[in-house]
Design an enzyme around this catalytic site. Sequence first.
Site, PDB file in Angstrom:
ATOM      1  N   TYR A 292      -0.564   6.840   3.590  1.00  0.00           N
ATOM      2  CA  TYR A 292      -0.071   5.944   4.630  1.00  0.00           C
ATOM      3  C   TYR A 292       1.467   5.917   4.553  1.00  0.00           C
ATOM      4  O   TYR A 292       2.061   6.661   3.782  1.00  0.00           O
ATOM      5  CB  TYR A 292      -0.766   4.577   4.530  1.00  0.00           C
TER       6      TYR A 292
ATOM      7  N   HIS B 135       0.860  -1.185   0.000  1.00  0.00           N
ATOM      8  CA  HIS B 135       0.000   0.000   0.000  1.00  0.00           C
ATOM      9  C   HIS B 135       0.901   1.241   0.000  1.00  0.00           C
ATOM     10  O   HIS B 135       1.402   1.661   1.036  1.00  0.00           O
ATOM     11  CB  HIS B 135      -0.909  -0.006   1.228  1.00  0.00           C
TER      12      HIS B 135
ATOM     13  N   HIS C 220      -2.483   6.973  -0.726  1.00  0.00           N
ATOM     14  CA  HIS C 220      -3.483   7.498   0.221  1.00  0.00           C
ATOM     15  C   HIS C 220      -2.941   8.036   1.538  1.00  0.00           C
ATOM     16  O   HIS C 220      -3.653   8.056   2.535  1.00  0.00           O
ATOM     17  CB  HIS C 220      -4.528   6.406   0.522  1.00  0.00           C
TER      18      HIS C 220
HETATM   19  C1  PHB Z   1     -10.355   4.152   4.612  1.00  0.00           C
HETATM   20  O1  PHB Z   1     -10.775   3.170   5.224  1.00  0.00           O
HETATM   21  O2  PHB Z   1     -10.863   5.244   4.743  1.00  0.00           O
HETATM   22  C2  PHB Z   1      -9.246   3.972   3.697  1.00  0.00           C
HETATM   23  C3  PHB Z   1      -8.384   2.910   3.896  1.00  0.00           C
HETATM   24  C4  PHB Z   1      -7.362   2.688   3.023  1.00  0.00           C
HETATM   25  C5  PHB Z   1      -7.220   3.529   1.955  1.00  0.00           C
HETATM   26  C6  PHB Z   1      -8.054   4.583   1.752  1.00  0.00           C
HETATM   27  C7  PHB Z   1      -9.073   4.823   2.638  1.00  0.00           C
HETATM   28  O3  PHB Z   1      -6.260   3.295   1.090  1.00  0.00           O
END
Ligand code: PHB
Length: 371
Positions: free
Chosen positions: A179, A174, A177
């Site tokens: 992280y 991942h 977003h």
């Molecule tokens: C979320 O749960 O809001 C979420 C989780 C992982 C992502 C994006 C959003 O990559």
Amino acid sequence: MDQSILFKPLKMGDIELPNRICMAALTRQRCETEDLVPNDIMIEYYGLRAEAGFILTECVPISERSLAFPREPGIYTKEQVKGWKKVVDNIHSKGGRILAQVWHAGRASLSTLQNGLEIWGPSPIKIRGIHRRGLTEHEIPHEMTIEEIQEVIKQFKQAAENCKEAGFDGVELHGAHGYIIDQFLRDSSNKRTDEYGGSVENRSKLCLQVIDEFINVFGRGRVGIKISPVGRLNDQCDSDPLKLYTYLIKELEKKQIAFIEVKDDNDPENLFDFGYPSSKDQIPDLFEVFRPLFSGVLIANNQYTPTTAIEGIEKGRFDAVTFGRLFISNPDLVERIRQGYELNTNWDVDTFYTKGVKGYLDYPLYSSQQK
Ligand code: PHB
């Protein structure tokens, strides 16, 4: 609509996909026990979607310090590995394929979600605003030392080994977003002055080191990554995403990984409102610039429909699509598209992140709807 191109088999590294209708990682938070072990309703939920080209699991934390949400199933204890093995075995018994989306939330976590442990990030800069689930404001992360970065790389490696033990067909890092991998990549969150900050090479280093560990465990034909070059989620922006991701994708091409999943952020109004340029102003067409750089499988993600998926694949912009919401409300999405049946668009946002089976297991299969 001629949907046949969605059913054209695709070789993704060492994995043969029977169709290009893949399932995106979807946070569902259904682990109600403290051990965060995948449970029976999860086995059933994933099993109902086994016909997908392949399934990506929800984001799976690699340690106690890497959760951004409550009730997320982990991959760092023996019991969690056993729990995931049941999910994986069920998919395999139905002839499907499933990859784990391996994840560390970094500064997007909260100390309350990780038994009081301090949260870590590349630099002591907090995400502005309230946590995505409205839990509380974000915290200022502890700026990771080189030793702590090494510790996290080891945990990613152990997580990949655990995924292998659970029988997963592969792993997706991942890297999107906001992280931890994304926090190191982009310069709104990474202000380091050491070997992990500054130049695009330095900011890509953690990402590429983790990819190397994944390749060591799974082989390059079973490793992929998700990126969001112009996404704004979790207060992220890069000052020159074209330069950064051109470098990163060229390095991933050298490593010959199986796939890159690209979040096609198209938020012209910049809804997150952090004062950054809009996504489309930064890079108007991600696939136009990145497709020529990568010879592996390129996957598009973000609110695609069968029609827009067909269009993009036919034009050679990408090879496959991951569908999210459509897979929530259509467990038999592949069959529905194959038959040209109507799709349910009545997903229930209020039950995306709740407990129990409501909005999780109670979407009807087309065949039972007809009875
Ligand atoms: C979320 O749960 O809001 C979420 C989780 C992982 C992502 C994006 C959003 O990559």
